[in-house]
Design an enzyme around this catalytic site. Structure first.
Site, PDB file in Angstrom:
ATOM      1  N   HIS A 257       0.920  -1.242  -0.613  1.00 47.26           N
ATOM      2  CA  HIS A 257      -0.222  -0.284   0.106  1.00 47.26           C
ATOM      3  C   HIS A 257       1.140   1.224   0.229  1.00 47.26           C
ATOM      4  O   HIS A 257       1.829   0.839   0.719  1.00 47.26           O
ATOM      5  CB  HIS A 257      -0.907   0.243   1.187  1.00 47.26           C
TER       6      HIS A 257
ATOM      7  N   ASP B  65       2.968  -4.064   8.367  1.00 48.25           N
ATOM      8  CA  ASP B  65       1.986  -3.237   7.915  1.00 48.25           C
ATOM      9  C   ASP B  65       1.223  -3.860   8.132  1.00 48.25           C
ATOM     10  O   ASP B  65       0.643  -5.184   7.581  1.00 48.25           O
ATOM     11  CB  ASP B  65       2.308  -2.619   6.950  1.00 48.25           C
TER      12      ASP B  65
ATOM     13  N   GLN C  21      -4.348  -5.284   7.290  1.00 52.01           N
ATOM     14  CA  GLN C  21      -5.157  -6.071   6.315  1.00 52.01           C
ATOM     15  C   GLN C  21      -5.002  -7.676   7.211  1.00 52.01           C
ATOM     16  O   GLN C  21      -5.829  -7.980   6.673  1.00 52.01           O
ATOM     17  CB  GLN C  21      -5.171  -6.470   5.244  1.00 52.01           C
TER      18      GLN C  21
ATOM     19  N   LYS D 266      -9.993  -0.726  10.718  1.00 50.24           N
ATOM     20  CA  LYS D 266     -10.482  -1.998   9.643  1.00 50.24           C
ATOM     21  C   LYS D 266     -10.877  -2.573  10.716  1.00 50.24           C
ATOM     22  O   LYS D 266     -10.791  -4.268  10.365  1.00 50.24           O
ATOM     23  CB  LYS D 266      -9.321  -1.692   9.208  1.00 50.24           C
TER      24      LYS D 266
ATOM     25  N   CYS E 173      -4.856   1.801  -4.158  1.00 52.22           N
ATOM     26  CA  CYS E 173      -3.671   2.171  -3.551  1.00 52.22           C
ATOM     27  C   CYS E 173      -2.275   1.633  -3.475  1.00 52.22           C
ATOM     28  O   CYS E 173      -1.188   1.987  -3.009  1.00 52.22           O
ATOM     29  CB  CYS E 173      -3.304   3.097  -1.612  1.00 52.22           C
TER      30      CYS E 173
HETATM   31  N1  PLP Z   1      -2.162  -0.726   4.549  1.00 48.39           N
HETATM   32  C1  PLP Z   1      -2.595  -1.718   3.860  1.00 48.39           C
HETATM   33  C2  PLP Z   1      -2.219  -2.941   3.445  1.00 48.39           C
HETATM   34  C3  PLP Z   1      -3.989  -0.935   3.876  1.00 48.39           C
HETATM   35  O1  PLP Z   1      -4.881  -2.006   3.186  1.00 48.39           O
HETATM   36  C4  PLP Z   1      -4.121   0.511   4.296  1.00 48.39           C
HETATM   37  C5  PLP Z   1      -4.989   0.550   3.735  1.00 48.39           C
HETATM   38  O2  PLP Z   1      -6.308   0.346   3.003  1.00 48.39           O
HETATM   39  C6  PLP Z   1      -3.046   0.828   4.378  1.00 48.39           C
HETATM   40  C7  PLP Z   1      -2.210   0.629   4.714  1.00 48.39           C
HETATM   41  C8  PLP Z   1      -3.158   2.489   5.269  1.00 48.39           C
HETATM   42  O3  PLP Z   1      -4.212   2.644   6.586  1.00 48.39           O
HETATM   43  P1  PLP Z   1      -4.566   3.732   7.145  1.00 48.39           P
HETATM   44  O4  PLP Z   1      -5.543   4.544   5.135  1.00 48.39           O
HETATM   45  O5  PLP Z   1      -5.955   3.522   7.549  1.00 48.39           O
HETATM   46  O6  PLP Z   1      -4.206   4.544   7.778  1.00 48.39           O
END
Ligand code: PLP
Length: 398
Positions: free
Chosen positions: A112, A189, A192, A215, A353
């Site tokens: 992401h 990270d 998910q 999430k 993203c």
């Molecule tokens: N990392 C992953 C794999 C994601 O799917 C997301 C959001 O969709 C993020 C990071 C970013 O999360 P946030 O927007 O809650 O900071």
């Protein structure tokens, strides 16, 4: 499963965009409402009962998070605004100070943006090199492929535990074992993964972990940065201000508080932390194993139904999570999402993203379904019925 707990069910929507954010159960909404209705005050400030109650609820949420991911100490849990902020703190508050020109960070093309752009920035400011782990035929990261790009200059591996388009579960334990034997830090990270699978930071030996409350049935604007204590002690606060300092004088002498407060400047997101604590209690009450099992079965059902449709091309047929990405032959992903919206079905379309993943999978945009424990076979059946007839999609797009 537990559908009656979610007021959003009354809206009649079929919500299949849980990778973006999840719906919130009444249990969480009530806890937040209770804070605003019955004990509103600031945290860490007052000497009166109301404020002490806020302190105790806020810090209790930290303890809940600590137990949830099996951290060693509550000092290892920092509340942030979400995964994005957590990853930025790790990059700028820790690695910026220790990485030198020529050092290497390994990520993958399916990350992401939040796990790419902070590292791009370090590449610019610190002269470090970004390298990509080659993905295998299923677009997965494997330890063998990682080994192909690790060199003596590799200092950091930063990967999603589960990715948001392919939905693959990375072998983090194997990776940390190899990385630590070679003095490489591992950043995970968990945006998910944390909402869907049991995560034990000690067992996985993760150095830093980032995740978001929204999430996982919690509110927006709250998330967690976990770090091993000996590493977090060296994180420079990116925000300076009230709450995090012990004292300062008029000649620039500032004494900071100890962890975790040192990294939480300003009035914290109190309702967010309380809501996240409640969300974790709620998920634990159902059981993460039960949640994972339900999603696995529902994914299987979804993939089997989608693969019966000739004009649908599934990008990640073999994945481990509730994320299924696909395209309808000759129809733009966004048009499919808009068509489904007419029937109150919410799916995500676009690059999600993960903008450089197209280099690996060969398509820029996909329709993404991301399921959670409250989704049902009946919902999938409705979706499939609408996707079956390509002419209907084409006609209704106009
Ligand atoms: N990392 C992953 C794999 C994601 O799917 C997301 C959001 O969709 C993020 C990071 C970013 O999360 P946030 O927007 O809650 O900071």
């Amino acid at each position: 499963m537990n559908r009656e707990d979610f007021p959003m069910m009354n809206t009649g929507y079929i919500y299949l965009d849980n990778g973006a954010t999840t719906w919130k159960p009444k249990y969480v909404l009530d806890k937040i409402n209770n804070y605003y209705t019955n004990y509103t005050a600031n945290a860490h400030r007052g000497d009166y009962d109301l404020s002490l109650k806020v302190d105790s609820e806020y810090e209790n949420a930290r303890d809940i998070v600590k137990e949830f991911i099996n951290a060693n100490s509550r000092k290892e849990i920092i509340f942030t605004s979400g995964t994005t902020e957590s990853l930025n703190i790790i990059a700028n508050g820790f690695f910026k100070e220790i990485l030198e020109p020529g050092d290497e960070i390994i990520i993958s093309e399916s990350e992401h943006a939040s796990n790419i752009l902070p590292w791009f920035n370090l590449a610019k400011t610190n002269g470090i090199n970004i390298k990509y782990c080659p993905l295998d035929d299923n677009h997965y990261v494997t330890l063998n492929n990682l080994k192909k790009v690790i060199t003596k200059n590799t200092k950091v591996i930063s990967l999603a535990h589960i990715t948001n388009v392919i939905g693959d579960l990375r072998p983090i334990k194997e990776i940390t074992e190899f990385a630590h034997a070679n003095n490489i830090f591992v950043v995970v990270d968990g945006a998910q993964s944390i909402p869907h699978i049991k995560t034990d930071v000690k067992d996985l030996d993760i150095d830093f972990l980032a995740f978001s409350g929204h999430k996982m049935c919690g509110p927006t604007g709250i998330g967690v940065l976990y770090g091993k204590l000996e590493l977090l002690e060296h994180v420079t606060p990116q925000n300076l201000g009230g709450g995090m300092n012990e004292s300062f004088d008029n000649v620039n002498e500032v004494y900071l508080k100890s962890l975790p407060t040192r990294l939480e400047a300003g009035t914290p997101n109190i309702e967010g932390a309380i809501g996240l604590g409640a969300a974790i209690e709620y998920l634990q009450n159902i059981g993460l194993d039960k949640i994972s099992e339900h999603e696995k079965n529902l994914r299987k059902y979804l993939v089997s139904k989608l693969s019966e449709i000739k004009h649908i091309d599934i990008i990640n047929e073999e994945s481990d999570s509730g994320v299924v990405s696909f395209n309808v032959d000759g129809i733009f992903a966004q048009d499919v999402a808009v068509y489904l919206n007419k029937y109150k079905i919410c799916v995500r379309a676009g690059s999600h993203c993960a903008k450089i993943l197209k280099n690996e999978v060969g398509v820029k945009n996909t329709v993404r379904i991301s399921i959670y424990f409250y989704n049902t076979k009946e919902e999938i059946d409705k979706l499939i019925e609408l996707l079956k007839d390509k002419n209907k999609i084409l006609n209704e797009m106009l």
